[in-house]
Design a protein around this motif. Structure first.
Motif, short mmCIF file in Angstrom:
data_model
loop_
_atom_site.label_atom_id
_atom_site.label_comp_id
_atom_site.label_asym_id
_atom_site.label_seq_id
_atom_site.Cartn_x
_atom_site.Cartn_y
_atom_site.Cartn_z
N GLY A 185 7.87 3.44 -2.83
CA GLY A 185 6.82 3.59 -1.94
C GLY A 185 5.78 2.79 -1.77
N ALA A 186 6.10 1.45 -2.23
CA ALA A 186 5.14 0.26 -2.18
C ALA A 186 6.01 -0.95 -1.34
CB ALA A 186 4.94 -0.44 -3.58
N ASP A 187 4.96 -1.68 -0.77
CA ASP A 187 5.29 -2.95 0.08
C ASP A 187 4.42 -3.92 -0.36
OD1 ASP A 187 3.20 -2.54 1.70
OD2 ASP A 187 4.38 -2.23 3.54
N ILE A 188 4.71 -5.06 0.26
CA ILE A 188 3.88 -6.24 0.05
C ILE A 188 3.50 -6.69 1.42
CG2 ILE A 188 3.77 -8.79 -0.93
CD1 ILE A 188 6.09 -7.67 -2.85
N ARG A 189 2.20 -7.01 1.93
CA ARG A 189 1.77 -7.49 2.62
C ARG A 189 1.46 -9.11 2.43
NH1 ARG A 189 -1.30 -6.60 7.58
NH2 ARG A 189 0.49 -5.33 8.36
N CYS A 190 2.30 -10.02 3.17
CA CYS A 190 1.92 -11.44 3.19
C CYS A 190 1.20 -11.82 4.42
CB CYS A 190 3.27 -12.09 2.86
SG CYS A 190 4.14 -11.67 1.51
N PHE A 191 -0.07 -12.53 4.24
CA PHE A 191 -0.87 -13.06 5.46
C PHE A 191 -0.25 -14.41 5.43
CE2 PHE A 191 -4.10 -13.77 8.24
CZ PHE A 191 -4.50 -12.32 8.73
N VAL A 192 0.37 -14.76 6.67
CA VAL A 192 0.80 -16.04 6.79
C VAL A 192 -0.10 -16.77 7.97
CG1 VAL A 192 2.95 -17.46 7.72
CG2 VAL A 192 3.17 -15.22 6.52
N VAL A 198 -1.23 -17.36 2.73
CA VAL A 198 -2.62 -17.75 2.45
C VAL A 198 -3.02 -16.44 1.26
CG1 VAL A 198 -3.20 -19.25 4.24
CG2 VAL A 198 -3.84 -16.67 4.42
N ALA A 199 -2.53 -15.46 1.58
CA ALA A 199 -3.03 -14.27 0.68
C ALA A 199 -1.82 -13.24 0.80
CB ALA A 199 -4.04 -13.71 1.18
N ALA A 200 -1.79 -12.59 -0.46
CA ALA A 200 -0.81 -11.24 -0.39
C ALA A 200 -1.36 -10.13 -1.22
CB ALA A 200 0.53 -11.79 -1.19
N MET A 201 -0.95 -8.91 -0.79
CA MET A 201 -1.30 -7.71 -1.49
C MET A 201 -0.11 -6.56 -1.54
SD MET A 201 -3.74 -5.93 1.07
CE MET A 201 -3.23 -5.54 2.80
N LYS A 202 -0.29 -5.89 -2.63
CA LYS A 202 0.80 -4.73 -2.89
C LYS A 202 0.00 -3.76 -2.07
CE LYS A 202 3.13 -1.91 -6.31
NZ LYS A 202 3.11 -2.01 -7.81
N ARG A 203 0.67 -2.84 -1.47
CA ARG A 203 0.11 -1.59 -0.63
C ARG A 203 1.07 -0.39 -1.32
NH1 ARG A 203 -0.02 -2.71 5.71
NH2 ARG A 203 2.13 -2.86 5.01
N GLN A 204 0.22 0.36 -2.06
CA GLN A 204 1.21 1.59 -2.71
C GLN A 204 0.78 2.78 -2.19
OE1 GLN A 204 3.20 1.48 -5.58
NE2 GLN A 204 3.74 3.64 -4.76
N GLU A 228 10.80 -16.86 -3.30
CA GLU A 228 11.72 -16.42 -2.49
C GLU A 228 10.87 -15.49 -1.31
OE1 GLU A 228 15.87 -13.81 -2.04
OE2 GLU A 228 14.80 -13.91 -3.73
N GLU A 229 9.97 -14.50 -1.91
CA GLU A 229 9.19 -14.04 -1.07
C GLU A 229 8.22 -14.48 -0.06
OE1 GLU A 229 8.94 -9.99 -4.08
OE2 GLU A 229 7.27 -11.57 -4.01
N ARG A 230 7.51 -15.62 -0.63
CA ARG A 230 6.89 -16.50 -0.19
C ARG A 230 7.36 -17.25 1.44
NH1 ARG A 230 1.92 -18.39 -1.38
NH2 ARG A 230 2.36 -17.47 -3.58
N SER A 231 8.75 -17.67 0.91
CA SER A 231 9.53 -18.31 1.89
C SER A 231 10.15 -17.35 3.02
CB SER A 231 10.92 -19.14 1.04
OG SER A 231 11.98 -18.98 1.64
N THR A 232 10.42 -16.14 2.48
CA THR A 232 10.97 -15.10 3.47
C THR A 232 9.86 -14.82 4.43
OG1 THR A 232 12.47 -14.18 1.88
CG2 THR A 232 11.78 -12.59 3.65
N ALA A 233 8.58 -14.72 3.99
CA ALA A 233 7.47 -14.35 4.88
C ALA A 233 7.29 -15.45 5.92
CB ALA A 233 6.34 -14.18 3.97
N GLY A 246 1.00 -10.86 9.83
CA GLY A 246 1.11 -10.15 8.74
C GLY A 246 2.67 -9.55 8.23
N VAL A 247 3.24 -10.13 7.40
CA VAL A 247 4.69 -9.80 7.02
C VAL A 247 4.74 -8.74 6.19
CG1 VAL A 247 6.75 -11.10 6.56
CG2 VAL A 247 5.18 -12.38 7.74
N ASP A 248 5.52 -7.75 6.36
CA ASP A 248 5.59 -6.59 5.37
C ASP A 248 7.00 -6.81 4.78
OD1 ASP A 248 3.04 -5.79 6.08
OD2 ASP A 248 3.84 -4.43 7.56
N LEU A 249 7.27 -6.93 3.34
CA LEU A 249 8.34 -6.96 2.59
C LEU A 249 8.35 -5.99 1.75
CD1 LEU A 249 7.85 -10.64 1.29
CD2 LEU A 249 8.99 -10.19 3.11
N LEU A 250 9.77 -5.30 1.32
CA LEU A 250 9.86 -4.67 0.31
C LEU A 250 10.56 -5.33 -0.52
CD1 LEU A 250 11.20 -1.35 2.20
CD2 LEU A 250 8.89 -1.98 1.11
#
Length: 306
Positions: A185-192, A198-204, A228-233, A246-250
């Motif tokens: 139930g969590a994802d990661i928002r990477c702000f590119v 430049v910033a990343a947060m976990k959203r639960q 790997e998450e940085r490069s994917t975003a 805003g790239v949303d990753l799981l």
């Protein structure tokens, strides 16, 4: 510099922060309601009018275009591009990112990690569609949905069949995706911005909720992401052609997978979670790109050609 911000509401947190950041760096800023802008489409002299006046002289435009006004908003932005104004995100890239199906097709072609996704038109294909994404539980998404609206978790095969058939009966376009249970139930928002996260947060998501959107009551916290998450975003934003995304990753068992690439990411959640001045970083990016454009003479890839 003279900067235009296309936003329906100047009181929104993201719009206010961008205005503050630009003014603090000595720029002149004007917030324009994109639906009040209208266009003079004439040969060799594209123009934009606003509240009865022709507007010109803007060096850059920051589009904060909501999903519900994408068509008209990108048309206005394209007009600014044709007038030689630098867009923080180009109209073509915004249109591309707002089409969920097209986004996934482009990302898959570039080999960016994605959840297994199916798309079909006929109810006769439902059985094979469910099998294709690994069976239930699975996620069904309305193509036009935003902020977690129109996203359903079907926990059993029977429920998946019923929901898919119901959506198809309403002539709705849907995607069927594998459910990444291990994400919890969590994802990661990477702000590119540009070619950097430049910033990343976990959203639960809140208790019992598989959607992690902050609009649905989710919570945000600071997180350290892997290379790997940085490069994917960054690859996902680049594939869409977005300067800001805003790239949303799981986090899945087979590495990071992209759920969505947002062309107008909100600033409130991520600025509060990371305590970073992301609005100022966007203004600095515009300054840098305009300085580079002065040397090369090129502001956009498409020049508003679509």
């Amino acid at each position: 510099m003279k900067i235009a911000i296309l936003s329906r509401n100047p009181k929104l947190y993201s719009t206010r922060r961008l205005v503050e950041a630009a003014q603090q760096r000595g720029h002149e800023v004007e917030v324009l309601d994109v639906l009040r802008c209208y266009m003079n489409i004439t040969s060799n002299k594209p123009g934009v009018h606003y509240k009865g006046q022709e507007i010109s002289g803007f060096d850059a435009v920051i589009p904060r275009i909501g999903a519900s006004v994408t068509f008209y908003g990108t048309a206005v932005l394209r007009q600014f591009e044709m007038m030689g104004t630098f867009p923080l995100n180009e109209s073509v890239a915004i249109s591309r990112s707002r089409d969920k199906l097209r986004s996934l097709q482009l990302l898959s072609r570039k080999g960016v990690g994605l959840p297994v996704t199916g798309f079909a038109h006929k109810p006769d294909d439902v059985e094979d569609l469910i099998k294709m994404v690994g069976g239930a539980p699975l996620v069904i998404k309305l193509l036009e949905g935003t902020q977690g609206i129109g996203v359903v978790l079907a926990e059993t095969h029977k429920a998946a069949e019923s929901v898919i058939e119901a959506f198809m009966g309403l002539q709705a376009n849907i995607l069927v995706q594998e459910f990444i249970k291990e994400a919890g139930g969590a994802d990661i928002r990477c702000f590119v911005i540009g070619d950097k996260v430049v910033a990343a947060m976990k959203r639960q998501g809140k208790e019992g909720e598989f959607r992690s959107n902050l609009h649905r009551g989710g919570s945000a916290s600071l997180i350290r992401i892997t290379p790997e998450e940085r490069s994917t975003a960054v690859r996902a934003a680049k594939t869409m052609g977005l300067n800001v995304a805003g790239v949303d990753l799981l986090r899945s068992n087979h590495g990071p997978v992209v759920m969505e690439v947002n062309s107008s990411p909100g600033l409130e959640g991520i600025e509060k979670a990371t305590e970073k001045d992301i609005a100022a970083i966007q203004i600095q990016f515009i300054e840098k790109r305009l300085a580079e454009a002065g040397k090369s003479g090129s502001l956009t890839k498409t020049r508003g050609r679509g």
